[in-house]
Design a protein around this motif. Sequence first.
Motif, PDB file in Angstrom:
ATOM      1  N   PRO A  69       0.839  -1.208   0.000  1.00 28.60           N
ATOM      2  CA  PRO A  69       0.000   0.000   0.000  1.00 28.60           C
ATOM      3  C   PRO A  69       0.867   1.247   0.000  1.00 28.60           C
ATOM      4  O   PRO A  69       1.944   1.270   0.608  1.00 28.60           O
ATOM      5  N   HIS A  70       0.424   2.278  -0.674  1.00 33.47           N
ATOM      6  CA  HIS A  70       1.215   3.499  -0.779  1.00 33.47           C
ATOM      7  C   HIS A  70       1.155   4.320   0.506  1.00 33.47           C
ATOM      8  O   HIS A  70       1.989   5.184   0.736  1.00 33.47           O
ATOM      9  N   SER A  71       0.168   4.050   1.332  1.00 30.29           N
ATOM     10  CA  SER A  71       0.008   4.799   2.572  1.00 30.29           C
ATOM     11  C   SER A  71       1.036   4.350   3.601  1.00 30.29           C
ATOM     12  O   SER A  71       1.265   3.154   3.796  1.00 30.29           O
ATOM     13  N   LEU A  72       1.650   5.319   4.285  1.00 31.38           N
ATOM     14  CA  LEU A  72       2.575   4.994   5.369  1.00 31.38           C
ATOM     15  C   LEU A  72       1.826   4.584   6.626  1.00 31.38           C
ATOM     16  O   LEU A  72       2.408   3.986   7.532  1.00 31.38           O
ATOM     17  N   SER A  73       0.544   4.914   6.689  1.00 24.38           N
ATOM     18  CA  SER A  73      -0.249   4.594   7.875  1.00 24.38           C
ATOM     19  C   SER A  73      -0.693   3.134   7.893  1.00 24.38           C
ATOM     20  O   SER A  73      -0.876   2.550   8.954  1.00 24.38           O
ATOM     21  N   GLY A  74      -0.891   2.558   6.703  1.00 23.50           N
ATOM     22  CA  GLY A  74      -1.251   1.144   6.670  1.00 23.50           C
ATOM     23  C   GLY A  74      -2.293   0.826   5.629  1.00 23.50           C
ATOM     24  O   GLY A  74      -2.871   1.708   4.981  1.00 23.50           O
ATOM     25  N   GLY A  75      -2.527  -0.468   5.446  1.00 21.01           N
ATOM     26  CA  GLY A  75      -3.515  -0.936   4.497  1.00 21.01           C
ATOM     27  C   GLY A  75      -3.321  -2.406   4.200  1.00 21.01           C
ATOM     28  O   GLY A  75      -2.513  -3.088   4.845  1.00 21.01           O
ATOM     29  N   HIS A  76      -4.079  -2.906   3.239  1.00 20.65           N
ATOM     30  CA  HIS A  76      -4.042  -4.321   2.880  1.00 20.65           C
ATOM     31  C   HIS A  76      -4.032  -4.474   1.365  1.00 20.65           C
ATOM     32  O   HIS A  76      -4.586  -3.641   0.653  1.00 20.65           O
ATOM     33  N   VAL A  77      -3.412  -5.552   0.912  1.00 24.88           N
ATOM     34  CA  VAL A  77      -3.451  -5.917  -0.499  1.00 24.88           C
ATOM     35  C   VAL A  77      -3.788  -7.401  -0.589  1.00 24.88           C
ATOM     36  O   VAL A  77      -3.114  -8.239   0.019  1.00 24.88           O
ATOM     37  N   ILE A  78      -4.848  -7.716  -1.322  1.00 25.55           N
ATOM     38  CA  ILE A  78      -5.243  -9.101  -1.593  1.00 25.55           C
ATOM     39  C   ILE A  78      -5.021  -9.376  -3.073  1.00 25.55           C
ATOM     40  O   ILE A  78      -5.463  -8.603  -3.914  1.00 25.55           O
ATOM     41  N   THR A  79      -4.326 -10.460  -3.379  1.00 27.82           N
ATOM     42  CA  THR A  79      -4.053 -10.812  -4.769  1.00 27.82           C
ATOM     43  C   THR A  79      -4.425 -12.268  -5.005  1.00 27.82           C
ATOM     44  O   THR A  79      -4.082 -13.143  -4.205  1.00 27.82           O
ATOM     45  N   LEU A  80      -5.139 -12.525  -6.111  1.00 29.90           N
ATOM     46  CA  LEU A  80      -5.479 -13.884  -6.514  1.00 29.90           C
ATOM     47  C   LEU A  80      -5.024 -14.080  -7.958  1.00 29.90           C
ATOM     48  O   LEU A  80      -5.453 -13.348  -8.858  1.00 29.90           O
ATOM     49  N   ASP A  81      -4.141 -15.042  -8.170  1.00 28.39           N
ATOM     50  CA  ASP A  81      -3.700 -15.401  -9.510  1.00 28.39           C
ATOM     51  C   ASP A  81      -4.464 -16.629  -9.964  1.00 28.39           C
ATOM     52  O   ASP A  81      -4.632 -17.589  -9.205  1.00 28.39           O
ATOM     53  N   GLY A  82      -4.912 -16.598 -11.223  1.00 31.31           N
ATOM     54  CA  GLY A  82      -5.655 -17.735 -11.737  1.00 31.31           C
ATOM     55  C   GLY A  82      -6.169 -17.459 -13.122  1.00 31.31           C
ATOM     56  O   GLY A  82      -5.619 -16.640 -13.869  1.00 31.31           O
ATOM     57  N   SER A  83      -7.237 -18.125 -13.473  1.00 34.27           N
ATOM     58  CA  SER A  83      -7.827 -18.019 -14.809  1.00 34.27           C
ATOM     59  C   SER A  83      -9.297 -17.612 -14.672  1.00 34.27           C
ATOM     60  O   SER A  83      -9.983 -18.087 -13.771  1.00 34.27           O
ATOM     61  N   PRO A  84      -9.778 -16.704 -15.489  1.00 34.53           N
ATOM     62  CA  PRO A  84      -9.167 -16.119 -16.682  1.00 34.53           C
ATOM     63  C   PRO A  84      -8.462 -14.794 -16.429  1.00 34.53           C
ATOM     64  O   PRO A  84      -8.121 -14.091 -17.390  1.00 34.53           O
ATOM     65  N   MET A  85      -8.212 -14.429 -15.169  1.00 32.55           N
ATOM     66  CA  MET A  85      -7.635 -13.114 -14.916  1.00 32.55           C
ATOM     67  C   MET A  85      -6.938 -13.134 -13.555  1.00 32.55           C
ATOM     68  O   MET A  85      -7.007 -14.109 -12.803  1.00 32.55           O
ATOM     69  N   VAL A 104      -6.807 -11.032 -10.013  1.00 28.20           N
ATOM     70  CA  VAL A 104      -7.659 -10.131  -9.239  1.00 28.20           C
ATOM     71  C   VAL A 104      -6.832  -9.522  -8.112  1.00 28.20           C
ATOM     72  O   VAL A 104      -6.088 -10.235  -7.418  1.00 28.20           O
ATOM     73  N   GLU A 105      -6.964  -8.209  -7.943  1.00 31.27           N
ATOM     74  CA  GLU A 105      -6.264  -7.532  -6.857  1.00 31.27           C
ATOM     75  C   GLU A 105      -7.194  -6.536  -6.191  1.00 31.27           C
ATOM     76  O   GLU A 105      -7.951  -5.833  -6.868  1.00 31.27           O
ATOM     77  N   MET A 106      -7.153  -6.494  -4.878  1.00 33.52           N
ATOM     78  CA  MET A 106      -7.902  -5.508  -4.113  1.00 33.52           C
ATOM     79  C   MET A 106      -6.975  -4.895  -3.095  1.00 33.52           C
ATOM     80  O   MET A 106      -6.218  -5.609  -2.437  1.00 33.52           O
ATOM     81  N   ARG A 107      -7.024  -3.584  -2.968  1.00 39.06           N
ATOM     82  CA  ARG A 107      -6.199  -2.925  -1.959  1.00 39.06           C
ATOM     83  C   ARG A 107      -6.997  -1.842  -1.259  1.00 39.06           C
ATOM     84  O   ARG A 107      -7.880  -1.230  -1.840  1.00 39.06           O
ATOM     85  N   ASN A 108      -6.693  -1.674   0.015  1.00 38.76           N
ATOM     86  CA  ASN A 108      -7.233  -0.532   0.753  1.00 38.76           C
ATOM     87  C   ASN A 108      -6.068   0.173   1.431  1.00 38.76           C
ATOM     88  O   ASN A 108      -5.079  -0.454   1.803  1.00 38.76           O
ATOM     89  N   GLU A 109      -6.184   1.480   1.537  1.00 34.48           N
ATOM     90  CA  GLU A 109      -5.103   2.282   2.086  1.00 34.48           C
ATOM     91  C   GLU A 109      -5.671   3.370   2.983  1.00 34.48           C
ATOM     92  O   GLU A 109      -6.725   3.941   2.692  1.00 34.48           O
ATOM     93  N   MET A 110      -4.966   3.640   4.067  1.00 32.39           N
ATOM     94  CA  MET A 110      -5.332   4.755   4.922  1.00 32.39           C
ATOM     95  C   MET A 110      -5.035   6.069   4.199  1.00 32.39           C
ATOM     96  O   MET A 110      -4.115   6.156   3.377  1.00 32.39           O
TER      97      MET A 110
END
Length: 429
Positions: A357-373, A375-381
């Motif tokens: 995450p680009h935030s210095l305060s914190g956050g989360h990144v979820i990544t799923l690799d697979g087919s057909p694409m 998927v990434e989700m991120r949240n940032e303070m």
Amino acid sequence: MERPYRLVIWGPGDMGGRALRAALESPEFEVVGVKVFSPHKHGRDIGELAGLAPVGVAATTSKAEILALDADCVVHTPTTPALIQGADSDVIELLESGKNVVSAASYHNPSMPTWLSQSRSPLSVLRTVSKMKVTGDAFGAQLRPALQAVRATMATVDAVPLRPLRPVLERLAGPIVDRALPRRALGSRLQQACRTGGVSLHGTGLHPGLMVEQLLLRMAGLLDEVTEVSFLEVGDLSAAPDGMWGGLESLGFGTPLQAVDSDHAIGLMQHFYFDGVLANVAHALFGAGPEQVRVERHIYPVPARVRVAAGGTVIEPGSVGAIHMTYRGYLGNRLFMTNSECWHVGAGNAHLGPDHPHSLSGGHVITLDGSPMRVEMRNEMDDEAYSADWSAVTDISVRAMLSAVPELCAAPTGVATPELAPRYRQENV
């Protein structure tokens, strides 16, 4: 259930105290008991403990009084050190007394063995514990003498030919291990306790809990096939409650760099959480059982760049200012999940990579690799709006536990996990 759910709060510290206040303010719950551990809290009105008006219920240090209560569910929020000080026996007694238990401390997947499980041989546990590094006072006066006893025992074991004497040494080591650091209960024992009491057990919170076991696994439904997943958490602990884990020094912050590595207590204790998380993912996505999952941990410290005073800890430049913890899950030689926790104290000591995450305060990144694409989700303070209020993290975990109470009380007997299949209701417009 027409009447309010009758709750017990076990351990009203930072998280338990917030759970107590939220439950007292909700018409959905009636708090009938609170188990405290500090003598000065014994006998105090639980409303006053929560900063509210008196409610006529006194907190108690007596486990027997809690077990005798008529309650639907126990909100279990012990300290993390309690997990190596017999917390399982408390939970088993609560279950057998006929009370459902929702816990923030463990039980996310009790079938997954950890380094301290009763399924591990005593010598295996002794060898792991003998290498444990402890800083600060997170584990109180009990752990250091226990570690000294364990290391003395391992020195004796290593001094004799092991193979021919192994059965004898295992028998001798068992009582030493369970006296110093009681091994964690097997999932089968917890399941048996649920059946005895006719109740259920569930572990949840922000993470483990909502972020992976529900959000990540639901996102997997977008893919035809999942090959690998990752979860990354970044957090600035400068605003964390001073009592969390016994303080920042107990986590390793502010200590010399050589004091923190993969054998530090923080790494071993996090195993109680992330072994279960990775086992849940392996089962949900790949149909694997806990015996097929192997978890490896890697922990490294990062030197502080700036001086930070946080709570009762002062972090000087050059001492540990950030800690990165990685838990990798394997099925055979195949990596299926990486769980990373990247903690720092003060924005000036953040150590973030390009995928963080680009935030210095914190956050989360979820990544799923697979087919057909992919998927990434991120949240940032929002760094400018962030008020360094750690309570937001705690409140999410509290909300997850209290929200689980109705479902847990209605669940079939046994250890309960989230239901990921879609459920529908009739929309009345």
